[in-house]
Design an enzyme around this catalytic site. Structure first.
Site, mmCIF file in Angstrom:
data_model
loop_
_atom_site.group_PDB
_atom_site.id
_atom_site.type_symbol
_atom_site.label_atom_id
_atom_site.label_comp_id
_atom_site.label_asym_id
_atom_site.label_seq_id
_atom_site.Cartn_x
_atom_site.Cartn_y
_atom_site.Cartn_z
ATOM 1 N N GLU A 11 0.818 -0.852 0.234
ATOM 2 C CA GLU A 11 -0.445 0.092 -0.033
ATOM 3 C C GLU A 11 1.014 1.295 -0.270
ATOM 4 O O GLU A 11 1.058 1.792 -0.862
ATOM 5 C CB GLU A 11 -0.781 0.344 1.130
ATOM 6 C CG GLU A 11 -1.584 1.023 1.517
ATOM 7 C CD GLU A 11 -2.580 1.172 0.661
ATOM 8 O OE1 GLU A 11 -3.602 -0.093 1.104
ATOM 9 O OE2 GLU A 11 -3.259 2.121 -0.495
ATOM 10 N N ARG A 132 -6.086 -14.560 2.432
ATOM 11 C CA ARG A 132 -6.917 -13.659 3.154
ATOM 12 C C ARG A 132 -8.214 -12.825 2.039
ATOM 13 O O ARG A 132 -7.413 -13.232 0.352
ATOM 14 C CB ARG A 132 -6.753 -12.105 4.038
ATOM 15 C CG ARG A 132 -6.863 -11.180 3.498
ATOM 16 C CD ARG A 132 -6.164 -9.822 4.202
ATOM 17 N NE ARG A 132 -5.674 -9.571 3.256
ATOM 18 C CZ ARG A 132 -4.894 -8.514 2.495
ATOM 19 N NH1 ARG A 132 -4.116 -8.438 3.978
ATOM 20 N NH2 ARG A 132 -4.303 -8.442 1.385
ATOM 21 N N THR A 166 -11.732 1.297 1.753
ATOM 22 C CA THR A 166 -11.292 1.134 0.564
ATOM 23 C C THR A 166 -11.108 2.864 0.168
ATOM 24 O O THR A 166 -10.134 3.430 -0.504
ATOM 25 C CB THR A 166 -11.072 0.992 -0.469
ATOM 26 O OG1 THR A 166 -11.551 -0.832 -0.275
ATOM 27 C CG2 THR A 166 -10.722 0.797 -1.927
ATOM 28 N N HIS A 202 -8.542 -2.236 7.122
ATOM 29 C CA HIS A 202 -7.953 -2.140 6.090
ATOM 30 C C HIS A 202 -8.923 -0.389 6.201
ATOM 31 O O HIS A 202 -9.654 -0.423 5.590
ATOM 32 C CB HIS A 202 -7.402 -2.726 5.184
ATOM 33 C CG HIS A 202 -7.185 -2.012 4.192
ATOM 34 N ND1 HIS A 202 -5.123 -2.310 3.873
ATOM 35 C CD2 HIS A 202 -6.768 -0.848 3.175
ATOM 36 C CE1 HIS A 202 -5.016 -1.699 3.125
ATOM 37 N NE2 HIS A 202 -5.736 -0.841 2.217
ATOM 38 N N HIS A 297 6.467 25.336 30.479
ATOM 39 C CA HIS A 297 6.539 23.684 30.352
ATOM 40 C C HIS A 297 8.423 23.584 30.518
ATOM 41 O O HIS A 297 7.326 22.454 31.343
ATOM 42 C CB HIS A 297 6.555 23.505 28.916
ATOM 43 C CG HIS A 297 4.626 23.396 28.731
ATOM 44 N ND1 HIS A 297 4.602 22.661 27.944
ATOM 45 C CD2 HIS A 297 3.821 24.563 28.615
ATOM 46 C CE1 HIS A 297 3.094 22.732 28.365
ATOM 47 N NE2 HIS A 297 3.098 24.417 28.644
HETATM 48 C C1 HCA Z 1 -5.309 -1.471 -2.921
HETATM 49 C C2 HCA Z 1 -7.193 -1.658 -2.970
HETATM 50 C C3 HCA Z 1 -6.865 -1.397 -1.336
HETATM 51 C C4 HCA Z 1 -6.941 -2.913 -0.516
HETATM 52 C C5 HCA Z 1 -6.885 -3.872 -0.024
HETATM 53 C C6 HCA Z 1 -6.723 -5.467 0.342
HETATM 54 C C7 HCA Z 1 -8.144 -1.043 -0.390
HETATM 55 O O1 HCA Z 1 -5.318 -0.902 -3.194
HETATM 56 O O2 HCA Z 1 -5.214 -2.919 -3.659
HETATM 57 O O3 HCA Z 1 -6.477 -6.448 -0.925
HETATM 58 O O4 HCA Z 1 -6.917 -6.279 1.447
HETATM 59 O O5 HCA Z 1 -7.666 0.100 0.245
HETATM 60 O O6 HCA Z 1 -9.347 -2.106 -0.545
HETATM 61 O O7 HCA Z 1 -5.667 -1.351 -0.516
HETATM 62 CU CU CU Z 2 -6.040 0.064 0.204
#
Ligand code: HCA
Ligand code: CU
Length: 394
Positions: A11, A132, A166, A202, A297
């Site tokens: 990411e 996952r 997302t 996320h 302070h």
């Molecule tokens: C992306 C989107 C993602 C995927 C998160 C995940 C999101 O950049 O592919 O696969 O668990 O924010 O949904 O980062």
């Molecule tokens: Cu993401």
């Protein structure tokens, strides 16, 4: 116990312009492992072969953390990820109405067929693989669709379902728009079907609520939380690693298992190579995180640091410090003089006042006075001035 998944290299590398060489990636992975992160999502090997090499190298590095790859919901991509020797595979495929209609142009049952096909395939290839499944844009997808897709994914072999915000849409203040609602409902619905995957979250930061949503998910029983160093990621990024750990420590989570003394070094490394500076007021790792400034302070902290600190800097391997400038008082100058080895001057009160006035004059430039490099010169000048005036008025 809560687990942390770091996605700085996946990411985080989706931050516009950011590129980490494979050498840097290996160093980032070592630091994350030292800190005690549970899963490191290194990247999507489908993006390019260099990323595939990075994943392979890190998977072979003998780290404690599980090493993971991100993958589109396609068998060909899963093969690429498995070729890297990963312990963890993240497959994402949205079941939001909008995505199904406007992008994929398929209905929910065809989407589920695809998800099941890919996950069953991955499971057949590696029995101990952590898989996952993320119904991307989870919190803007109908919960019934999410439950249906997640149930099918778990039956096909997924161990983890990730709730992805997302677009940073979730908020703790509206029940059906909150991450906690999705965590609780998903857990309940899956348990009714006798399915017990781990629940991951996320959280993107588009509304500045990534951390708040992460903690909301934690309270609702999430098992894994995604983070990146400096909260890097698409647009406004996701939850910041340091900020999350500080708050989990407050909940007595995992205190002894995390070594936070590596955080600052990790942040400096990522900052250097992402060309994004760490804000000075960033919690724990910012230059000013444990620096005291205003006269009141500094005077109080000289007696007891906790008067103006609720976090112990030692946890992060950092000592508290003081800054010199327009807001400084007498005590700051005395402490700074001691710091540069000039404690004998502290008794000369007239000189201390002179130094303080000089500091305030220079501070009008709008930046703090550096104690190690600038203060000695200021002191020297003030000492000379005092000697001259003593001589004149003797
Ligand atoms: C992306 C989107 C993602 C995927 C998160 C995940 C999101 O950049 O592919 O696969 O668990 O924010 O949904 O980062
Ligand atoms: Cu993401």
């Amino acid at each position: 116990m809560i687990q942390i998944l770091d996605s700085t290299m996946r990411e985080g590398e989706q931050t516009p312009g950011v590129y980490f060489s494979n050498e840097v990636k290996l160093a980032i992975a070592y630091f994350l492992d030292q800190i005690g992160v549970d899963i490191i999502e290194v990247g999507n090997p489908g993006v390019n072969s260099e990323i595939a090499t990075a994943i392979t190298q890190i998977a072979k590095a003998g780290l404690r953390a599980k090493i993971g790859a991100h993958s589109l919901c396609r068998i060909h991509d899963v093969d690429k990820a498995l070729d890297c020797g990963v312990d963890f595979l993240g497959v994402f495929f949205s079941v939001s109405q909008r995505r199904l209609e406007r992008d994929y142009k398929i209905d929910l049952s065809s989407a589920i067929e695809k998800i099941v096909e890919v996950i069953s395939y991955a499971r057949s290839q590696k029995s101990d693989l952590l898989i996952r499944y993320t119904p991307e844009d989870t919190v803007r997808s109908p919960i019934e669709y999410v439950v249906e897709a997640a149930s099918a994914a778990v039956r096909a072999g997924a161990n983890i379902i990730s709730i992805a915000d997302t677009t940073g849409y979730a908020t703790p203040f509206q029940t059906n728009r909150s991450i906690s609602y999705y965590v609780k409902t998903l857990k309940q619905e899956l348990a009714q079907r006798e399915l017990y995957p781990k629940i991951e979250v996320h959280c993107h930061n588009d509304r500045g609520l990534a951390l708040a949503n992460g903690l909301d998910a934690y309270n609702a029983g999430a098992d894994i939380i995604d983070v990146t160093v400096m909260g890097l990621g698409e647009r406004t990024g996701i939850i910041d690693l340091a900020e999350l750990l500080i708050n989990l420590i407050d909940k007595n989570e995992n205190e002894s298992n995390w070594d936070l003394t590596y955080l600052k070094k990790l942040y400096e490394l990522v900052s250097e190579h992402s060309h994004i500076s760490i804000p000075p007021h960033h919690p724990a790792v910012g230059k000013h995180a444990f620096t005291h400034y205003a006269g009141v302070h500094v005077k109080a902290v000289a007696k007891d640091e906790e008067l103006y600190q609720s976090l112990n800097p030692q946890i992060f391997g950092i000592n508290s410090s003081l800054a010199l400038g327009m807001q400084s008082g007498f005590t700051a100058v005395e402490l700074a003089l001691k710091q540069i080895g000039k404690s004998e001057l502290v008794e000369n009160k007239l000189l201390v006042v002179k130094i303080l006035n000089q500091i305030k004059e220079i501070a009008k430039r709008g930046t703090a006075i550096d104690i190690e490099t600038e203060l000695p010169e200021i002191v020297e000048q003030c000492v000379v001035d005092q000697q001259i005036s003593n001589f004149i008025y003797r």
